[in-house]
Write a protein that holds these residues in place. Structure first.
Motif, short mmCIF file in Angstrom:
data_model
loop_
_atom_site.label_atom_id
_atom_site.label_comp_id
_atom_site.label_asym_id
_atom_site.label_seq_id
_atom_site.Cartn_x
_atom_site.Cartn_y
_atom_site.Cartn_z
N GLU A 47 -3.93 115.96 6.35
CA GLU A 47 -4.37 114.78 5.60
C GLU A 47 -3.50 114.68 4.35
OE1 GLU A 47 -8.73 113.18 4.75
OE2 GLU A 47 -8.36 115.13 3.85
N HIS A 48 -3.01 113.47 4.07
CA HIS A 48 -2.15 113.25 2.91
C HIS A 48 -2.62 112.01 2.16
CE1 HIS A 48 0.71 116.20 4.43
NE2 HIS A 48 0.53 115.65 5.62
N TYR A 49 -2.73 112.14 0.85
CA TYR A 49 -3.07 111.02 -0.02
C TYR A 49 -1.84 110.69 -0.85
CZ TYR A 49 -7.95 112.03 1.04
OH TYR A 49 -9.14 112.24 1.67
N TYR A 50 -1.61 109.40 -1.06
CA TYR A 50 -0.48 108.96 -1.85
C TYR A 50 -0.92 107.89 -2.85
CZ TYR A 50 2.11 110.96 2.08
OH TYR A 50 2.59 111.79 3.06
N ALA A 51 -0.26 107.83 -3.97
CA ALA A 51 -0.43 106.73 -4.91
C ALA A 51 0.74 105.79 -4.67
CB ALA A 51 -0.42 107.24 -6.34
N LEU A 52 0.48 104.50 -4.70
CA LEU A 52 1.52 103.51 -4.50
C LEU A 52 1.93 102.93 -5.84
CD1 LEU A 52 0.01 101.59 -1.45
CD2 LEU A 52 1.57 103.54 -1.43
N ALA A 53 3.21 102.67 -5.99
CA ALA A 53 3.73 102.08 -7.22
C ALA A 53 4.63 100.90 -6.87
CB ALA A 53 4.51 103.12 -8.02
N LEU A 54 4.59 99.89 -7.72
CA LEU A 54 5.43 98.72 -7.57
C LEU A 54 6.11 98.48 -8.92
CD1 LEU A 54 6.23 96.40 -5.64
CD2 LEU A 54 4.26 95.13 -6.52
N GLY A 55 7.41 98.59 -8.95
CA GLY A 55 8.13 98.45 -10.22
C GLY A 55 7.75 99.53 -11.21
N HIS A 100 4.81 100.83 -11.63
CA HIS A 100 3.43 100.71 -12.07
C HIS A 100 2.49 100.98 -10.90
CE1 HIS A 100 4.80 98.98 -15.83
NE2 HIS A 100 5.59 98.18 -15.13
N PRO A 101 1.41 101.72 -11.13
CA PRO A 101 0.46 102.00 -10.05
C PRO A 101 -0.11 100.70 -9.48
CG PRO A 101 -0.07 103.29 -12.00
CD PRO A 101 1.00 102.32 -12.39
N CYS A 102 -0.20 100.61 -8.15
CA CYS A 102 -0.74 99.40 -7.54
C CYS A 102 -1.66 99.68 -6.36
CB CYS A 102 0.39 98.46 -7.12
SG CYS A 102 1.36 99.10 -5.75
N GLY A 103 -1.85 100.94 -6.00
CA GLY A 103 -2.73 101.19 -4.87
C GLY A 103 -2.69 102.62 -4.40
N ARG A 104 -3.23 102.82 -3.20
CA ARG A 104 -3.27 104.15 -2.63
C ARG A 104 -3.12 104.07 -1.12
NH1 ARG A 104 -9.29 104.52 -4.78
NH2 ARG A 104 -10.25 102.97 -3.44
N SER A 105 -2.80 105.22 -0.55
CA SER A 105 -2.58 105.30 0.89
C SER A 105 -3.12 106.63 1.39
CB SER A 105 -1.08 105.19 1.18
OG SER A 105 -0.82 105.38 2.56
N LEU A 106 -3.61 106.61 2.61
CA LEU A 106 -4.12 107.81 3.26
C LEU A 106 -3.50 107.91 4.64
CD1 LEU A 106 -6.19 110.15 3.84
CD2 LEU A 106 -7.73 108.36 4.64
N GLU A 107 -3.02 109.08 4.99
CA GLU A 107 -2.56 109.36 6.35
C GLU A 107 -3.31 110.60 6.82
OE1 GLU A 107 1.67 109.76 6.28
OE2 GLU A 107 1.96 107.67 5.77
N ARG A 108 -3.92 110.49 7.97
CA ARG A 108 -4.76 111.59 8.47
C ARG A 108 -4.49 111.79 9.95
NH1 ARG A 108 -10.37 113.01 6.72
NH2 ARG A 108 -11.30 114.05 8.50
N VAL A 109 -4.32 113.04 10.38
CA VAL A 109 -4.14 113.37 11.79
C VAL A 109 -5.29 114.27 12.20
CG1 VAL A 109 -2.64 114.47 13.51
CG2 VAL A 109 -1.62 113.19 11.60
N GLU A 110 -5.91 113.93 13.33
CA GLU A 110 -7.04 114.69 13.85
C GLU A 110 -6.79 115.02 15.32
OE1 GLU A 110 -10.47 112.51 11.16
OE2 GLU A 110 -10.02 111.73 13.15
N LYS A 111 -7.48 116.05 15.81
CA LYS A 111 -7.29 116.46 17.20
C LYS A 111 -8.65 116.63 17.87
CE LYS A 111 -4.78 119.61 20.12
NZ LYS A 111 -3.80 120.63 20.24
#
Length: 134
Positions: free
Chosen positions: A31-39, A41-52
């Motif tokens: 599982e990975h969490y990311y902060a998103l930036a535009l120019g 500046h913070p603008c959002g977040r992202s999650l990527e998750r792998v399950e089995k």
């Protein structure tokens, strides 16, 4: 796109609800969490998750972005869920965008997928190109 993302650990900040297979026993692989930036500046977040679950893998991705341009705020929410076999063969995919109907693809064979969008059901042929899993 990954170059624009930087890692951020904020456990519990993103909630993902997934109801593809109610009886499945999915175990977290990574599982990975990311902060998103535009120019810069913070603008959002992202999650990527792998399950089995046995011989199946599920990849869940969720992106939430908010930004203002010319005085107008824009909010974008995208999510996808992809289920494949341990050999990398597609089984099912679901794609959703805030404000739009969820689309579900059920792969019936290497050349055919059933597409479900609301009450609409159709079968589509898949191009001969190489399959690219998440």
């Amino acid at each position: 796109m990954r170059a624009a993302l930087f890692a951020l650990c904020f456990a519990g900040a993103v909630s993902v609800v997934s109801c593809t297979v109610s009886c499945a026993d999915w175990a977290l692989v990574e599982e990975h969490y990311y902060a998103l930036a535009l120019g810069g500046h913070p603008c959002g977040r992202s999650l990527e998750r792998v399950e089995k679950d046995g011989e199946r893998l599920r990849t869940i991705s969720r992106i939430e972005m908010r930004f203002s341009r010319l005085g107008q705020e824009t909010a974008i929410e995208l999510s996808s869920e992809f289920i494949e076999s341990a050999r990398g063969e597609p089984i099912e995919a679901t794609v959703a965008q805030k404000g739009a109907e969820r689309v579900r693809y059920v792969f019936e064979s290497p050349k055919k997928a059933r597409v479900e969008r609301g009450a609409v059901r159709e079968t589509r042929e898949i191009a001969d190109d190489s399959w690219l899993t998440p």
